[in-house]
Design an enzyme around this catalytic site. Structure first.
Site, PDB file in Angstrom:
ATOM      1  N   SER A  73       0.840  -1.215   0.000  1.00  0.00           N
ATOM      2  CA  SER A  73       0.000   0.000   0.000  1.00  0.00           C
ATOM      3  C   SER A  73       0.871   1.259   0.000  1.00  0.00           C
ATOM      4  CB  SER A  73      -1.084   0.010   1.080  1.00  0.00           C
ATOM      5  OG  SER A  73      -2.036  -1.032   0.803  1.00  0.00           O
ATOM      6  N   HIS A  78       3.309  14.671   5.310  1.00  0.00           N
ATOM      7  CA  HIS A  78       3.194  16.085   4.954  1.00  0.00           C
ATOM      8  C   HIS A  78       3.714  16.855   6.160  1.00  0.00           C
ATOM      9  CE1 HIS A  78       0.650  14.763   1.648  1.00  0.00           C
ATOM     10  NE2 HIS A  78      -0.075  14.094   2.520  1.00  0.00           N
ATOM     11  N   CYS A  93      -1.203  -3.592   3.813  1.00  0.00           N
ATOM     12  CA  CYS A  93      -1.952  -4.840   3.705  1.00  0.00           C
ATOM     13  C   CYS A  93      -0.934  -5.975   3.583  1.00  0.00           C
ATOM     14  CB  CYS A  93      -2.921  -4.799   2.534  1.00  0.00           C
ATOM     15  SG  CYS A  93      -2.119  -4.539   0.958  1.00  0.00           S
TER      16      CYS A  93
END
Lengths: 124, 124
Positions: A73, A78, A93
């Protein structure tokens, strides 16, 4: 502080998504794009994940966004150096262990304080 | 179905993060990397956001991960065509409107059913 979403559980879980708000003692780190990317990649590997691609951007006058595309995934960050703060997501996952990745990331940046939300992702 | 995290509120909100689990009538779309990337980019623009970079990967035998790096944060998708399902995140700060982006994405893919969780991100 650890939070959990109680009413969003999937019927079949396919992955775990960790949402983390972090504070750093040294906010200069949050402008250091190379250090951030290296920390995300190392954290992914430590959490048993495989990096496929890294997409990163340093903003002017400050702030970095880095997105790591994984076989399992993604990890994103940020940063707001002006607040000593960054928003992190670790979505894993398969064999990925996002909690191990977060532990590694906490030590690499290093993180002073954080708030964590864990979301099970999958079929509803 | 719309869910909200009640106990994760920031003291100072810097962005909104939409977590969406979606189902499609036509699961073939979830293997069509170009269509997915185009839909994410169009949705970002519709939500008043600026695309800086796209990182995408098509998995074998099926599944696509696309990460869109925005001036306003990011949009990500991970697809499981075998279930007709995809996991979406739209994280937007500043002038970005993630709810408009989600509406656009729902029409472009198109989405049959979805579950949405909204998380305010920021300083705690």
């Amino acid at each position: 502080m650890d939070f959990k979403v109680e009413n969003f559980e999937p019927k079949q879980k396919l992955g775990m998504h960790i949402v983390a708000e972090i504070y750093l003692d040294n906010p200069d780190v949050l402008n250091d794009e190379k250090r951030i990317v290296d920390a995300l990649v190392d954290s992914a590997v430590y959490g048993n994940m495989t990096v496929i691609n890294v997409s990163s951007h340093k903003f002017s006058p400050h702030g970095v966004t880095s997105l790591v595309l994984l076989s399992e995934s993604h990890i994103s960050i940020h940063t707001w150096p002006e607040y000593g703060y960054a928003a992190i997501d670790i979505f894993a996952c398969g064999k990925g262990d996002p909690e191990k990745s977060l532990e590694k990331l906490k030590s690499l940046l290093p993180v002073k304080d954080l708030k964590v939300l864990k979301i099970d992702r999958g079929l509803f």
